[in-house]
Design a protein around this motif. Structure first.
Motif, PDB file in Angstrom:
ATOM      1  N   VAL A   1       0.866  -1.180   0.000  1.00  0.00           N
ATOM      2  CA  VAL A   1       0.000   0.000   0.000  1.00  0.00           C
ATOM      3  C   VAL A   1       0.903   1.231   0.000  1.00  0.00           C
ATOM      4  CG1 VAL A   1      -1.773   1.312   1.205  1.00  0.00           C
ATOM      5  CG2 VAL A   1      -1.836  -1.200   1.247  1.00  0.00           C
ATOM      6  N   LEU A   2       0.659   2.130  -0.928  1.00  0.00           N
ATOM      7  CA  LEU A   2       1.467   3.339  -1.054  1.00  0.00           C
ATOM      8  C   LEU A   2       0.639   4.573  -0.725  1.00  0.00           C
ATOM      9  CD1 LEU A   2       3.353   2.598  -4.415  1.00  0.00           C
ATOM     10  CD2 LEU A   2       4.086   2.075  -2.076  1.00  0.00           C
ATOM     11  N   ASP A   3       1.128   5.356   0.195  1.00  0.00           N
ATOM     12  CA  ASP A   3       0.519   6.646   0.517  1.00  0.00           C
ATOM     13  C   ASP A   3       0.694   7.580  -0.692  1.00  0.00           C
ATOM     14  OD1 ASP A   3      -0.256   9.070   1.589  1.00  0.00           O
ATOM     15  OD2 ASP A   3       1.119   8.987   3.305  1.00  0.00           O
ATOM     16  N   VAL A   4      -0.409   8.092  -1.220  1.00  0.00           N
ATOM     17  CA  VAL A   4      -0.330   9.033  -2.343  1.00  0.00           C
ATOM     18  C   VAL A   4      -0.990  10.363  -1.989  1.00  0.00           C
ATOM     19  CG1 VAL A   4      -0.187   7.226  -4.099  1.00  0.00           C
ATOM     20  CG2 VAL A   4      -2.440   8.109  -3.420  1.00  0.00           C
ATOM     21  N   SER A   5      -1.068  10.666  -0.692  1.00  0.00           N
ATOM     22  CA  SER A   5      -1.629  11.948  -0.281  1.00  0.00           C
ATOM     23  C   SER A   5      -0.727  13.079  -0.777  1.00  0.00           C
ATOM     24  CB  SER A   5      -1.765  11.988   1.244  1.00  0.00           C
ATOM     25  OG  SER A   5      -0.504  11.763   1.873  1.00  0.00           O
ATOM     26  N   GLY A   6      -1.257  14.293  -0.761  1.00  0.00           N
ATOM     27  CA  GLY A   6      -0.554  15.420  -1.361  1.00  0.00           C
ATOM     28  C   GLY A   6       0.827  15.664  -0.794  1.00  0.00           C
ATOM     29  N   SER A   7       1.034  15.351   0.484  1.00  0.00           N
ATOM     30  CA  SER A   7       2.328  15.613   1.114  1.00  0.00           C
ATOM     31  C   SER A   7       3.440  14.704   0.608  1.00  0.00           C
ATOM     32  CB  SER A   7       2.210  15.458   2.629  1.00  0.00           C
ATOM     33  OG  SER A   7       1.788  14.147   2.964  1.00  0.00           O
ATOM     34  N   THR A   8       3.104  13.679  -0.161  1.00  0.00           N
ATOM     35  CA  THR A   8       4.130  12.737  -0.639  1.00  0.00           C
ATOM     36  C   THR A   8       4.758  13.165  -1.963  1.00  0.00           C
ATOM     37  OG1 THR A   8       2.515  11.375  -1.847  1.00  0.00           O
ATOM     38  CG2 THR A   8       2.937  10.796   0.460  1.00  0.00           C
ATOM     39  N   SER A   9       4.301  14.243  -2.554  1.00  0.00           N
ATOM     40  CA  SER A   9       4.737  14.607  -3.906  1.00  0.00           C
ATOM     41  C   SER A   9       6.252  14.675  -4.035  1.00  0.00           C
ATOM     42  CB  SER A   9       4.129  15.947  -4.321  1.00  0.00           C
ATOM     43  OG  SER A   9       2.723  15.838  -4.442  1.00  0.00           O
ATOM     44  N   SER A  10       6.926  15.320  -3.074  1.00  0.00           N
ATOM     45  CA  SER A  10       8.375  15.451  -3.184  1.00  0.00           C
ATOM     46  C   SER A  10       9.076  14.098  -3.046  1.00  0.00           C
ATOM     47  CB  SER A  10       8.907  16.422  -2.125  1.00  0.00           C
ATOM     48  OG  SER A  10       8.688  15.924  -0.818  1.00  0.00           O
TER      49      SER A  10
ATOM     50  N   LEU B   1       2.480  -4.471   3.424  1.00  0.00           N
ATOM     51  CA  LEU B   1       3.539  -3.490   3.641  1.00  0.00           C
ATOM     52  C   LEU B   1       2.968  -2.119   3.278  1.00  0.00           C
ATOM     53  CD1 LEU B   1       6.517  -5.466   2.038  1.00  0.00           C
ATOM     54  CD2 LEU B   1       5.726  -5.475   4.419  1.00  0.00           C
ATOM     55  N   PHE B   2       2.693  -1.324   4.285  1.00  0.00           N
ATOM     56  CA  PHE B   2       1.964  -0.070   4.130  1.00  0.00           C
ATOM     57  C   PHE B   2       2.952   1.083   4.313  1.00  0.00           C
ATOM     58  CE2 PHE B   2      -2.600   1.540   4.901  1.00  0.00           C
ATOM     59  CZ  PHE B   2      -2.291   2.841   4.504  1.00  0.00           C
ATOM     60  N   PHE B   3       3.363   1.699   3.183  1.00  0.00           N
ATOM     61  CA  PHE B   3       4.292   2.825   3.229  1.00  0.00           C
ATOM     62  C   PHE B   3       3.518   4.128   3.426  1.00  0.00           C
ATOM     63  CE2 PHE B   3       6.825  -0.391   1.076  1.00  0.00           C
ATOM     64  CZ  PHE B   3       8.071  -0.220   1.673  1.00  0.00           C
ATOM     65  N   HIS B   4       3.899   4.905   4.453  1.00  0.00           N
ATOM     66  CA  HIS B   4       3.120   6.070   4.874  1.00  0.00           C
ATOM     67  C   HIS B   4       4.084   7.191   5.250  1.00  0.00           C
ATOM     68  CE1 HIS B   4      -0.014   8.411   6.790  1.00  0.00           C
ATOM     69  NE2 HIS B   4      -0.900   7.436   6.694  1.00  0.00           N
ATOM     70  N   ASP B   5       3.794   8.409   4.799  1.00  0.00           N
ATOM     71  CA  ASP B   5       4.699   9.520   5.121  1.00  0.00           C
ATOM     72  C   ASP B   5       4.256  10.302   6.344  1.00  0.00           C
ATOM     73  OD1 ASP B   5       2.610  11.216   4.204  1.00  0.00           O
ATOM     74  OD2 ASP B   5       4.085  12.637   3.393  1.00  0.00           O
ATOM     75  N   GLY B   6       3.246   9.836   7.050  1.00  0.00           N
ATOM     76  CA  GLY B   6       2.784  10.504   8.255  1.00  0.00           C
ATOM     77  C   GLY B   6       1.604  11.420   7.981  1.00  0.00           C
ATOM     78  N   GLY B   7       1.142  12.047   9.045  1.00  0.00           N
ATOM     79  CA  GLY B   7       0.000  12.935   8.914  1.00  0.00           C
ATOM     80  C   GLY B   7      -1.304  12.186   8.822  1.00  0.00           C
ATOM     81  N   VAL B   8      -1.528  11.231   9.735  1.00  0.00           N
ATOM     82  CA  VAL B   8      -2.777  10.469   9.737  1.00  0.00           C
ATOM     83  C   VAL B   8      -3.944  11.420   9.984  1.00  0.00           C
ATOM     84  CG1 VAL B   8      -4.073   8.637  10.884  1.00  0.00           C
ATOM     85  CG2 VAL B   8      -1.601   8.405  10.544  1.00  0.00           C
ATOM     86  N   THR B   9      -4.957  11.346   9.134  1.00  0.00           N
ATOM     87  CA  THR B   9      -6.094  12.266   9.221  1.00  0.00           C
ATOM     88  C   THR B   9      -7.076  11.862  10.313  1.00  0.00           C
ATOM     89  OG1 THR B   9      -5.908  12.752   6.856  1.00  0.00           O
ATOM     90  CG2 THR B   9      -7.998  13.293   7.918  1.00  0.00           C
ATOM     91  N   ASP B  10      -7.321  10.565  10.444  1.00  0.00           N
ATOM     92  CA  ASP B  10      -8.372  10.073  11.344  1.00  0.00           C
ATOM     93  C   ASP B  10      -7.783   8.974  12.227  1.00  0.00           C
ATOM     94  OD1 ASP B  10     -10.625   9.172  12.615  1.00  0.00           O
ATOM     95  OD2 ASP B  10     -11.700   8.591  10.793  1.00  0.00           O
ATOM     96  N   ASN B  11      -7.204   9.361  13.368  1.00  0.00           N
ATOM     97  CA  ASN B  11      -6.607   8.374  14.266  1.00  0.00           C
ATOM     98  C   ASN B  11      -7.626   7.354  14.759  1.00  0.00           C
ATOM     99  OD1 ASN B  11      -4.029   9.420  14.106  1.00  0.00           O
ATOM    100  ND2 ASN B  11      -4.179  10.609  15.996  1.00  0.00           N
ATOM    101  N   LYS B  12      -8.779   7.841  15.203  1.00  0.00           N
ATOM    102  CA  LYS B  12      -9.790   6.935  15.754  1.00  0.00           C
ATOM    103  C   LYS B  12     -10.336   5.991  14.686  1.00  0.00           C
ATOM    104  CE  LYS B  12     -11.322   9.865  19.589  1.00  0.00           C
ATOM    105  NZ  LYS B  12     -12.480  10.579  20.205  1.00  0.00           N
ATOM    106  N   GLY B  13     -10.581   6.531  13.483  1.00  0.00           N
ATOM    107  CA  GLY B  13     -11.102   5.686  12.413  1.00  0.00           C
ATOM    108  C   GLY B  13     -10.100   4.631  11.981  1.00  0.00           C
ATOM    109  N   THR B  14      -8.814   5.003  11.944  1.00  0.00           N
ATOM    110  CA  THR B  14      -7.774   4.041  11.570  1.00  0.00           C
ATOM    111  C   THR B  14      -7.678   2.929  12.608  1.00  0.00           C
ATOM    112  OG1 THR B  14      -6.512   5.773  10.437  1.00  0.00           O
ATOM    113  CG2 THR B  14      -5.322   3.775  11.059  1.00  0.00           C
ATOM    114  N   GLU B  15      -7.671   3.305  13.886  1.00  0.00           N
ATOM    115  CA  GLU B  15      -7.607   2.296  14.950  1.00  0.00           C
ATOM    116  C   GLU B  15      -8.826   1.380  14.901  1.00  0.00           C
ATOM    117  OE1 GLU B  15      -7.786   2.035  19.832  1.00  0.00           O
ATOM    118  OE2 GLU B  15      -7.044   3.881  18.886  1.00  0.00           O
ATOM    119  N   LYS B  16     -10.003   1.958  14.702  1.00  0.00           N
ATOM    120  CA  LYS B  16     -11.224   1.148  14.641  1.00  0.00           C
ATOM    121  C   LYS B  16     -11.182   0.165  13.476  1.00  0.00           C
ATOM    122  CE  LYS B  16     -16.275   1.584  14.454  1.00  0.00           C
ATOM    123  NZ  LYS B  16     -17.425   2.532  14.386  1.00  0.00           N
ATOM    124  N   ALA B  17     -10.664   0.613  12.327  1.00  0.00           N
ATOM    125  CA  ALA B  17     -10.587  -0.270  11.155  1.00  0.00           C
ATOM    126  C   ALA B  17      -9.647  -1.438  11.409  1.00  0.00           C
ATOM    127  CB  ALA B  17     -10.126   0.530   9.941  1.00  0.00           C
TER     128      ALA B  17
END
Length: 412
Positions: free
Chosen positions: A215-224, A315-331
């Motif tokens: 899984v690749l994080d493609v949120s806007g902050s990953t552009s660089s 393998l979940f690559f993530h650059d940080g800045g989780v938007t929804d901590n509670k929703g992620t934990e619940k999932a």
């Protein structure tokens, strides 16, 4: 047209028959001596080695020039294995067609089911004349196992390297598609497979088989990070994990943005093209914000739709800045009982939110998550990367699966 059944034979009048196999299979030919053994690894013709004297593979067809077979050979054994790695012949029809000038001979095996490889036929010499015999004998030890029975030296999954006294001759390699890679990428892949093997040995899981999802994080902050090639290098460096532990040497892939977007599978042979398509720049079709919950749920649905008797490693690559901590934990809690281990890998930033607390989430019967940060991916050696990726996975497997489960057969 002549139709054969198991054990039947027909004469060949020419010296250049064409053998064609119909069905979703890979075709292999073995050039053998009267004792039923090959003279060397060059006698095996398959997707990674498509020709030998007198035999040429073209897709699912073999062009034979019987007068040009190597000295001592009196038989060409025609073998088929399911195109999908790890599959069986259950529900599959395979048909052999031999075109010999104006004559055609066909054969359809009648007893295939749970087998993973089948000897379809033999083109053999008897009394100075050539014939074709229908065989239809299936085996459950796969193409590599059958090749070994015929005397082929098969390249086993890479073991930790010891200092050799003398260079060993190369063995037949069954990593499908590896031959299509550029030389430098192929060399790096094989060195990294050895590093994965070292780590598997360290964690007592040398026979591990599992499905690998990226899984690749493609949120806007990953552009660089995409522009700098960080995600491309990340995917290239984890591909050897799948080459070692996945029967098809492939990875399923998702983009995580504002929604979950399934991407094309990552296969070894198509790795350069995949990287160019999906990681040369940030993938924008999944929207530009974070929705960890959506991709966790989507991957879990895929695993449920495509069940296996082996686990799935995400393998979940993530650059940080989780938007929804509670929703992620619940999932993640909601998929605790699924046969999936979620290994989160932080790259590029330090604000990982709930991801940093995954190892210590209370109230779970099974710890189904792991996290580590690689703020500078290039500063970490391959061995350290693979050690961290696989560090918690075996303990999760031993906790998740009951003793005696087939999934645990690769662990000691």
């Amino acid at each position: 047209m002549t139709t054969l059944t198991e054990g039947g034979n027909a004469p060949l009048t020419g010296s250049s028959p064409r053998v064609r196999v119909e069905g979703p299979v890979d075709v292999t030919a073995l050039v053998v001596n009267p004792d039923g053994k090959v003279a060397g690894d060059a006698d095996m013709v398959f997707f990674n080695q498509p020709s030998a004297p007198g035999v040429r593979l073209d897709g699912r067809a073999l062009a034979l020039d019987l007068g040009s077979l190597r000295p001592g050979a009196d038989r060409v054994v025609v073998v088929a294995s399911p195109e999908a790695e790890g599959a069986t012949f259950a529900g599959t029809t395979v048909r052999l067609v031999v075109e010999d000038g104006a004559s055609t001979t066909e054969f359809t095996p009648s007893r295939l089911g749970a087998e993973t490889v089948v000897v379809l036929a033999e083109v053999y010499q008897r009394g100075g004349a050539w014939k074709v015999r229908a065989v239809g004998q299936g085996y459950d030890n796969g193409l590599a196992g059958l090749a070994t029975d015929f005397g082929v030296d098969v390249d086993e999954p890479a073991e930790p390297a010891a200092a050799p006294v003398a260079p060993a001759p190369p063995a037949v390699n069954f990593t499908k598609g590896e031959e299509k890679l550029p030389v430098d990428m192929r060399t790096a892949l094989n060195l990294r497979k050895q590093q994965v093997a070292l780590v598997l040995t360290k964690h007592r899981m040398t026979g591990l088989r599992c499905r690998v999802v990226v899984v690749l994080d493609v949120s806007g902050s990953t552009s660089s990070l995409y522009r700098k090639g960080v995600f491309s290098r990340a995917v290239e460096r984890v591909a050897p994990v799948a080459a070692q532990v996945d029967d098809g040497a492939e990875m399923q892939a998702w983009a995580m943005g504002g929604r979950a977007q399934r991407l094309e599978n990552i296969t070894v042979g198509d790795l350069p093209q995949w990287l160019q398509t999906y990681t040369a720049k940030r993938y924008t079709e999944a929207e530009g914000w974070n929705n960890e919950k959506a991709v966790i749920e989507d991957v879990a649905r895929y695993v449920a739709r495509e069940p296996l008797d082996i686990p799935t490693l995400v393998l979940f690559f993530h650059d940080g800045g989780v938007t929804d901590n509670k929703g992620t934990e619940k999932a993640l809690r909601a998929v605790e009982r699924e046969p999936v281990f979620w290994q989160f890998i932080g790259i590029g930033r330090s604000n990982y939110g709930i991801l940093e607390k995954l190892d210590t989430l209370a109230g779970r019967q099974v710890d189904n998550t792991g996290f580590f940060a690689l703020d500078d991916l290039d500063a970490v050696s391959d061995e350290e990367l693979y050690d961290r990726i696989l560090q918690e996975f075996p303990s999760w497997m031993r906790s998740y699966y009951p003793a005696g489960s087939p999934a645990l057969q690769g662990l000691s």
